[in-house]
Design a protein around this motif. Structure first.
Motif, PDB file in Angstrom:
ATOM      1  N   ASN A   1       0.744  -1.343   0.262  1.00  0.00           N
ATOM      2  CA  ASN A   1       0.125   0.215  -0.268  1.00  0.00           C
ATOM      3  C   ASN A   1       0.400   1.655  -0.111  1.00  0.00           C
ATOM      4  O   ASN A   1       1.153   2.238   0.678  1.00  0.00           O
TER       5      ASN A   1
ATOM      6  N   ILE B   1       1.755   4.829  -0.508  1.00  0.00           N
ATOM      7  CA  ILE B   1       1.065   6.082  -1.229  1.00  0.00           C
ATOM      8  C   ILE B   1       1.758   6.951  -1.871  1.00  0.00           C
ATOM      9  O   ILE B   1       2.910   7.598  -0.841  1.00  0.00           O
TER      10      ILE B   1
ATOM     11  N   ILE C   1      -1.007   4.769  -5.646  1.00  0.00           N
ATOM     12  CA  ILE C   1      -1.047   3.816  -5.219  1.00  0.00           C
ATOM     13  C   ILE C   1      -0.876   2.678  -5.641  1.00  0.00           C
ATOM     14  O   ILE C   1      -1.479   1.921  -6.543  1.00  0.00           O
TER      15      ILE C   1
ATOM     16  N   LYS D   1      -3.873   8.838   2.536  1.00  0.00           N
ATOM     17  CA  LYS D   1      -5.139   7.613   2.285  1.00  0.00           C
ATOM     18  C   LYS D   1      -6.421   8.795   2.360  1.00  0.00           C
ATOM     19  O   LYS D   1      -7.577   8.418   1.425  1.00  0.00           O
TER      20      LYS D   1
END
Length: 277
Positions: free
Chosen positions: A127, A129, A145, A214
């Motif tokens: 994950n 970012i 992402i 996020k």
């Protein structure tokens, strides 16, 4: 009610015992055991010197062992973490993976360069970012992402406003490990040139930045759900030989258009050298 942290009484108690013990010994020798001499001043001075020296030595050895143990522990933790690097790559090669946030790579792959994101470790980063900030406004202009990366390099192609004055201020890269540790590094720019090589930090601040980006990503896509071209889509493309050939041609045309004066000067200088008819 929050539970209060329990105080560790071991070391204060040990220090108290270490200080009181010699006095108790003297009391036993001079009072309860009256037939035993209490010792001379020189004897007690020598005793205290050796006694305190022993205590200092024990504490020093303990601290050295403690520091070494912590260093070994930190090395083990660091060896279990992914190691990410991010550099600029000009052009593409066959089989390059490119992550982008548009509906098609055609919209944003012809900016001339990409960010090459690579995990040099066998430990996966998940994950990941990738956020791009605009200089001056501090606004996030794109978020990409990457689901997972381990011993692999991928390219990142970001979108930005189609304005001549646009300059990126920084990119923030935050990610997780499989055991829920959070890493972060920031690459800053001035006039679109890298200022310094980023250093990865770990811990609570990285986790906060991860959750913040996020949330920004989710809010942006929710606010633009009726405008599909504004949504930060999460896609990737793999360049085929035909894609690379097409990219090289379009990229060359863009460079020629951007520096048309230079190309025109070369053309004009070539004409001047031709003999007049």
């Amino acid at each position: 009610m929050k539970n209060k942290k329990k105080y560790n009484w071991f070391w204060p108690t040990l220090a108290l015992v270490a200080v009181i013990s010699p006095f108790l010994i003297q009391v036993l020798m001079t009072s309860l055991l009256a037939n035993v001499p209490g010792g001379s001043n020189d004897g007690w001075l020598g005793f205290w010197g050796g006694y305190l020296g022993a205590i200092i030595s024990i504490v020093g050895v303990y601290q050295a062992i403690k520091v070494q143990h912590q260093d070994n522990k930190d090395e083990i933790v660091a060896s279990n973490r992914p190691f990410l690097s991010c550099i600029t790559q000009y052009g593409v090669k066959v089989n390059d993976w490119v992550y982008h946030s548009s509906t098609s790579i055609d919209f944003d792959r012809f900016y001339g360069n990409f960010f090459r994101l690579e995990n040099l470790s066998t430990r996966p980063a998940v994950n990941i970012i990738f956020a791009v900030f605009e200089e001056g406004t501090g606004r996030i202009v794109d978020v990409i992402i990457i689901p997972s990366l381990v011993q692999k390099a991928v390219l990142v192609s970001y979108r930005y406003p189609k304005r001549e004055e646009f300059k990126k201020e920084k990119i923030e890269i935050v990610y997780k490990t499989v055991d829920e540790n959070f890493g972060r590094f920031t690459q800053t720019f001035s006039n679109n040139e890298t200022l310094k090589i980023p250093k990865t930090t770990w811990g609570e601040n990285a986790k906060k930045e991860y959750n913040k980006l996020k949330a920004v990503f989710n809010k942006h896509n929710l606010d633009h759900q009726n405008h599909p071209f504004e949504i930060w889509h999460q896609n990737f493309s793999i360049f085929s030989p035909g894609d690379v050939k097409y990219y090289d041609r379009v990229h060359h045309d863009m460079i020629k258009k951007k520096y048309h004066d230079l190309f025109d000067d070369d053309k004009n200088s070539g004409n001047e050298d031709e003999p007049k008819k």
